[in-house]
Design an enzyme around this catalytic site. Structure first.
Site, PDB file in Angstrom:
ATOM      1  N   GLY A 161       0.816  -1.199   0.000  1.00 42.41           N
ATOM      2  CA  GLY A 161       0.000   0.000   0.000  1.00 42.41           C
ATOM      3  C   GLY A 161       0.851   1.251   0.000  1.00 42.41           C
ATOM      4  N   ALA A 168       8.038   4.539   5.330  1.00 41.00           N
ATOM      5  CA  ALA A 168       8.335   3.922   6.626  1.00 41.00           C
ATOM      6  C   ALA A 168       8.335   4.933   7.764  1.00 41.00           C
ATOM      7  CB  ALA A 168       9.685   3.203   6.552  1.00 41.00           C
ATOM      8  N   THR A 170       4.171   7.056  -4.594  1.00 41.96           N
ATOM      9  CA  THR A 170       5.536   6.866  -5.078  1.00 41.96           C
ATOM     10  C   THR A 170       5.886   7.835  -6.196  1.00 41.96           C
ATOM     11  OG1 THR A 170       5.228   4.515  -4.569  1.00 41.96           O
ATOM     12  CG2 THR A 170       7.177   5.090  -5.822  1.00 41.96           C
ATOM     13  N   LYS A 200       4.460  -0.321  -9.965  1.00 42.32           N
ATOM     14  CA  LYS A 200       4.393   1.107  -9.593  1.00 42.32           C
ATOM     15  C   LYS A 200       5.776   1.710  -9.412  1.00 42.32           C
ATOM     16  CE  LYS A 200       5.432   0.789  -5.008  1.00 42.32           C
ATOM     17  NZ  LYS A 200       6.294   1.683  -4.174  1.00 42.32           N
TER      18      LYS A 200
END
Length: 380
Positions: A151, A155, A272, A215
Site C-alpha cells: 500500500g 516507513a 511513489t 508502480k
C-alpha cells in the site's frame, strides 16, 4: 427495516488476531511494521543482521541507522538469531529486499512451525524466473500460507503513527470463502489494526503483487520527466496510463483490474510518483536532470527496487505478449543505454489509440518524435 445480512459486530468478534508476530528485516520498513504490530498489542520479535541497529533498538528504542529520531514502542525484542526470532511465532512478516526473498524464505522455512502464515512486505517480480514473489516464497516454504502487505506507505510516516492504510492479501481457500472473518488475511489485518494503522483485506494476491512491482517502474518514469523539466500534466498522464499497464499485466496473470484501483495499486502509485522521498522517483529525477547513474545519490550504492524490477517486469510482459510502453521506456533508458529524451519523445508519439479497450482504433501519430528537451524549450 431490513435486517443486514451480516452483523459487523459478530464478524469482528469471530476474528482472532495472531498473538506473536516475528518481523524478519530490521531496515526502515521492517522496523516500522514491528512498531505497527506492537502498537496493535502483539508480542513482536524483530530480526536483523546489524548488531549496532539491534543494540540501538534494545537500549535506546530507536533504529538510529534507518529511522533516526523516532521513538519505538516498548516491548519489541530485537535479535540476530533467526531461530530465536521465529520461536513461538504464529505469524511472520518478511521484510527484506525483493531480490533476497527466495533465499530468505528458504532460511525462514527451516525454523517455522507447520502452517505458520508469512506475509511478504517487499515488492517486485523475481529476476530470471518472472515469478511473483509469493510464488517464489511458496516454493521454498511449502505448507505455509503466503501473502502480501502492500500500500501507500513511507516507513518514517508509518513509524511516527501518521494515519496509514494498506492491503493485506492472501489467496482464499474454500474454508476462507465460507468463513472469511477467519481467513488468514482477516486475522493478519486485525493483528495490525490500531488507531492510526488501517488494513484492508483482499483475496487477490496476484493483483496486489503486480501493483506493488510495477508502480516502482512508473515512479522512475515520472521522476525522469520531472527532472527533464516537465510538470503536473505529464506526471498525471504517466500515472493514469501507468496504472493501465498495471491493470493489463495483473489481469493477464489472473488478477483483477479492480484491485489495481485500490491501495496497493493506485494508492501506492500516487504516493511513489509524488514525492522525492521515494527512491524510485528520486532516481528518475536525477537521471532526468542529466546526472549519470553512477553519480546519483551522491555516488552512494543505493538500491532502487524499480530499477531492478524494470528488467523482471519487461521480461514477464514479453513472455505474456503484453505491451507496456512506459515500463519499456524506463527499461531501455536504465538497461539498454537508450537516450532519455529520444525515448520519451518516442513514447509520446506512438500511434493514437482508444482508451477503452473495447474501442479498437489505432491511428498513426502525425508528429515525428523529437527530443524531449526540444519539446520543453518549445513549451517554454
Amino acid at each position: 427495516m431490513t435486517k443486514p445480512l451480516v452483523d459487523r459486530r459478530s464478524v469482528i468478534a469471530e476474528t482472532r488476531p495472531y498473538s506473536r508476530i516475528a518481523v524478519i528485516g530490521a531496515g526502515a520498513w521492517g522496523t516500522a511494521l514491528a512498531t505497527v504490530a506492537r502498537r496493535a498489542g502483539r508480542d513482536v520479535t524483530l530480526w536483523g543482521r546489524d548488531p549496532a541497529v539491534l543494540r540501538s533498538i534494545t537500549e535506546n528504542r530507536q533504529n538510529v541507522r534507518y529511522l533516526p529520531g523516532i521513538d519505538l514502542p516498548e516491548g519489541i525484542t530485537a535479535t540476530s538469531d533467526m531461530a530465536v526470532a521465529l520461536s513461538g511465532a504464529d505469524a511472520v512478516m518478511l521484510v527484506t529486499p525483493s531480490r533476497t526473498i527466495r533465499e530468505m524464505s528458504r532460511t525462514v522455512g527451516r525454523h517455522l512451525a507447520p502452517g505458520t502464515p508469512v506475509a511478504l512486505c517487499a515488492k517486485g517480480i523475481e529476476a530470471g524466473t518472472g515469478r511473483l514473489l509469493a510464488d517464489a516464497a511458496a516454493e521454498e516454504m511449502p505448507g505455509h500460507p503466503i501473502g502480501a502487505i502492500s500500500g501507500p506507505t513511507f516507513a518514517h510516516e508509518t513509524a511516527m503513527a501518521y494515519p496509514t492504510a494498506v492491503t493485506v492479501a492472501f489467496d482464499f481457500t474454500h474454508e476462507d470463502r465460507i468463513s472469511p472473518s477467519e481467513s488468514t488475511a482477516a486475522r493478519f489485518a486485525l493483528s495490525l489494526s490500531s488507531e492510526t494503522f488501517r488494513p484492508y483485506i483482499s483475496d487477490d494476491l496476484t493483483g496486489v503483487e503486480i501493483g506493488g512491482a510495477v508502480k516502482n517502474v512508473i515512479a522512475i518514469a515520472c521522476g525522469m520527466m520531472t527532472g527533464a523539466g516537465f510538470a503536473e500534466n505529464t506526471r498525471a498522464a504517466l500515472i493514469a496510463r501507468g496504472m493501465d499497464e498495471m491493470k493489463t499485466l495483473a489481469e493477464a496473470l489472473g488478477g483483477r483490474r479492480e484491485t489495481v484501483t485500490g491501495l496497493s495499486g493506485a494508492g501506492d502509485l500516487t504516493l511513489t510518483c509524488s514525492s522525492r522521498t521515494s527512491r524510485n522517483m528520486s532516481l528518475g529525477i536525477q537521471l532526468g536532470e542529466g546526472i549519470a547513474r553512477d553519480a546519483c545519490f551522491g555516488g552512494k550504492p543505493v538500491v532502487v527496487e524499480g530499477e531492478i524490477n524494470a528488467i523482471s517486469v519487461m521480461d514477464l510482459a514479453h513472455r505474456m505478449g503484453i505491451a507496456m510502453p512506459i515500463c519499456d521506456a524506463v527499461h531501455r533508458v536504465l538497461h539498454q543505454g537508450a537516450d532519455l529524451d529520444t525515448t520519451f519523445a518516442q513514447l509520446w508519439s506512438r500511434p493514437i489509440m482508444a482508451e477503452p479497450k473495447a474501442l479498437d482504433i489505432t491511428i498513426e501519430h502525425p508528429v515525428m518524435p523529437a527530443p524531449v528537451g526540444g519539446l520543453a524549450e518549445t513549451a517554454a
